[in-house]
Design an enzyme around this catalytic site. Structure first.
Site, PDB file in Angstrom:
ATOM      1  CB  SER A 125      14.201   0.077  27.406  1.00 36.89           C
ATOM      2  OG  SER A 125      15.190   1.048  27.646  1.00 36.89           O
ATOM      3  CE1 TYR A 150      16.154  -0.920  31.495  1.00 42.02           C
ATOM      4  CE2 TYR A 150      14.485  -2.163  32.685  1.00 42.02           C
ATOM      5  CZ  TYR A 150      14.826  -1.202  31.748  1.00 42.02           C
ATOM      6  OH  TYR A 150      13.841  -0.531  31.070  1.00 42.02           O
ATOM      7  CE  LYS A 154      12.119  -3.443  30.105  1.00 46.56           C
ATOM      8  NZ  LYS A 154      10.683  -3.764  30.347  1.00 46.56           N
TER       9      LYS A 154
HETATM   10  C1  WQD Z   1      19.911  10.605  31.836  1.00 43.40           C
HETATM   11  C2  WQD Z   1      21.186  11.452  31.782  1.00 43.40           C
HETATM   12  C3  WQD Z   1      22.950  10.658  33.200  1.00 43.40           C
HETATM   13  C4  WQD Z   1      20.965  11.458  36.992  1.00 43.40           C
HETATM   14  C5  WQD Z   1      17.559   5.117  32.174  1.00 43.40           C
HETATM   15  C6  WQD Z   1      17.465   3.678  31.799  1.00 43.40           C
HETATM   16  C7  WQD Z   1      16.524   3.520  30.651  1.00 43.40           C
HETATM   17  C8  WQD Z   1      15.209   4.127  31.009  1.00 43.40           C
HETATM   18  C9  WQD Z   1      15.385   5.606  31.378  1.00 43.40           C
HETATM   19  C10 WQD Z   1      13.785   2.414  31.907  1.00 43.40           C
HETATM   20  C11 WQD Z   1      22.441  10.585  31.773  1.00 43.40           C
HETATM   21  C12 WQD Z   1      22.469  12.038  33.637  1.00 43.40           C
HETATM   22  C13 WQD Z   1      21.231  11.346  35.637  1.00 43.40           C
HETATM   23  C14 WQD Z   1      21.711  12.366  37.780  1.00 43.40           C
HETATM   24  C15 WQD Z   1      22.944  13.017  35.832  1.00 43.40           C
HETATM   25  N1  WQD Z   1      14.630   3.439  32.099  1.00 43.40           N
HETATM   26  N2  WQD Z   1      22.202  12.119  35.079  1.00 43.40           N
HETATM   27  N3  WQD Z   1      22.688  13.113  37.172  1.00 43.40           N
HETATM   28  O1  WQD Z   1      20.292   6.426  32.125  1.00 43.40           O
HETATM   29  O2  WQD Z   1      19.402   7.620  30.046  1.00 43.40           O
HETATM   30  O3  WQD Z   1      18.077   5.826  31.086  1.00 43.40           O
HETATM   31  O4  WQD Z   1      16.296   5.631  32.480  1.00 43.40           O
HETATM   32  O5  WQD Z   1      13.372   2.000  30.865  1.00 43.40           O
HETATM   33  O6  WQD Z   1      16.370   2.148  30.395  1.00 43.40           O
HETATM   34  O7  WQD Z   1      18.741   3.256  31.376  1.00 43.40           O
HETATM   35  O8  WQD Z   1      18.287   7.989  32.254  1.00 43.40           O
HETATM   36  O9  WQD Z   1      17.689   9.855  33.745  1.00 43.40           O
HETATM   37  O10 WQD Z   1      19.289   8.059  34.612  1.00 43.40           O
HETATM   38  O11 WQD Z   1      20.072   9.679  32.910  1.00 43.40           O
HETATM   39  O12 WQD Z   1      23.837  13.712  35.305  1.00 43.40           O
HETATM   40  O13 WQD Z   1      21.533  12.513  39.024  1.00 43.40           O
HETATM   41  O14 WQD Z   1      21.255  12.245  32.946  1.00 43.40           O
HETATM   42  O15 WQD Z   1      24.352  10.578  33.288  1.00 43.40           O
HETATM   43  O16 WQD Z   1      23.394  11.225  30.948  1.00 43.40           O
HETATM   44  P1  WQD Z   1      19.148   6.972  31.353  1.00 43.40           P
HETATM   45  P2  WQD Z   1      18.810   8.891  33.469  1.00 43.40           P
END
Ligand code: WQD
Length: 338
Positions: A125, A150, A154
């Site tokens: 990741s 997590y 990785k």
């Molecule tokens: C994306 C953006 C949030 C939800 C994670 C893991 C990564 C991978 C993908 C496994 C961020 C914003 C999110 C919400 C929001 N997983 N957001 N409101 O955190 O980039 O990555 O998932 O491999 O390892 O860390 O993905 O979709 O949670 O967030 O504003 O209800 O959307 O702040 O900026 P992230 P995400």
């Protein structure tokens, strides 16, 4: 050729099984169904017309892992997805994550290291980069202290593979560092099935769009970005799945220069949260109900990939746009809620 896909009923695993079968590989899945339903097998079969072999057990049970490999001596490659992947949960339950994500990797590598020539693809990741100093992020960007257990699993996982490959030249491995997977198979027969309240942005958007959630909370619009919201590299899950097949073929055809390689797998384009919301509204025609709230702890400001190594060395490039991926996510959401 027969490929073992661990976690093959999961979101990325199931899409990869479809692409493997499309390329003529025989597939056997191991999944403990802790975060996926056995019904996904029917979805895969409905798409490809071929039901993968499936064994339901937990890879933390070393005896079962040994038994599996004693019965399946014809495994030509392994793609290892099975792991816990909720960042927030990993902070609350670190030992669950270290046990589940690392002991299973060790047991698999122990088996492969005894097999003679073996081929291993690891689900890593972009989290390993933390907040990278430069965008787009290349594979040479320094791996920073993990922001969560997590992410640490990785990082440690990659080191375990790297150290194993150093002493076992017969072990041929590739780690694929995913950016942000989204979307669903265009047939809408498989897709993302988050359990409970989605932690990730895209499923929360589509569930809000369909009325399952009241309102999307946007975690902060005071970041140093053009519109103040965080930037990520959202890649269609089918593009991501295809990258696994290309990487596996590289190993099977001995085209790899070293017996351990790492590739970023993204689109190379960064999109802000507000841009993702606008993409949803464009493809769905639905006005999304959202509000700006405080930042989410642990979020990095920006993360999007430099994909030139994957493009050049793997000959792979993401083909779908953000709208294509969002359209498939919305079609899937409507299908499962119908
Ligand atoms: C994306 C953006 C949030 C939800 C994670 C893991 C990564 C991978 C993908 C496994 C961020 C914003 C999110 C919400 C929001 N997983 N957001 N409101 O955190 O980039 O990555 O998932 O491999 O390892 O860390 O993905 O979709 O949670 O967030 O504003 O209800 O959307 O702040 O900026 P992230 P995400």
């Amino acid at each position: 050729m027969k490929i073992l896909v661990t976690g093959g009923l999961g979101f990325i695993g199931s899409h990869t099984v479809v692409e493997l079968q499309n390329e003529g590989f025989d597939v056997v899945i191991i999944d403990n169904c802790s975060n996926a339903s056995e019904d996904v097998l029917d979805g895969i079969t409905a798409i490809t017309g071929e039901k993968p072999e499936f064994e339901k057990f937990d890879l933390r049970d070393k005896t079962k892992v040994l038994d599996f490999f004693s019965r399946h001596k014809d495994i030509d490659g392994v793609i290892h997805f099975a792991a816990s992947k909720a960042v927030g949960e990993s902070v609350e339950k670190p030992l669950l994550y270290y046990e589940n994500n690392l002991s299973t990797l060790v047991y698999l590598l122990q088996q492969l290291s005894q097999k003679g020539k073996s081929h291993f693809i690891f689900s890593s990741s972009c989290t390993v980069y933390g907040q990278a100093d430069e965008m787009p992020i290349t594979e040479n960007a320094p791996v920073k202290p993990a922001e969560s257990p997590y992410g640490n699993t990785k990082q440690i996982g990659e080191e375990i593979i790297r150290d194993s490959c150093k002493v076992t030249p017969e072990l041929q491995a590739i780690s694929l560092r995913y950016f942000n997977p989204m979307g669903a198979h265009p047939s809408a027969k498989i897709g993302e099935l988050p359990l409970g309240v989605p932690q990730n942005l895209v499923p929360f958007i589509t569930q809000t769009g369909i009325g399952l959630r009241e309102q999307l909370s946007v975690f902060g619009d005071d970041y140093p970005t053009e519109d103040g919201t965080c930037i990520r590299d959202y890649i269609h899950v089918v593009d991501l799945a295809k990258a696994h097949v290309v990487a596996l073929k590289r190993l099977l055809e001995s085209k790899n220069e070293k017996n351990y390689e790492v590739f970023n797998v993204g689109t190379g384009t960064g999109s802000s949260v507000l841009e993702v919301i606008k993409s949803f509204e464009r493809v769905s025609g639905v006005k999304l109900n959202y509000k700006i709230v405080d930042r989410r702890p642990g979020d990095v400001i920006s993360a999007y990939a430099d994909t030139s190594r994957a493009n050049r060395t793997l000959g792979w490039k993401a083909e779908s746009t953000l709208d294509d991926a969002m359209r498939s996510a919305w079609l899937w959401e409507k299908k499962i809620r119908a």
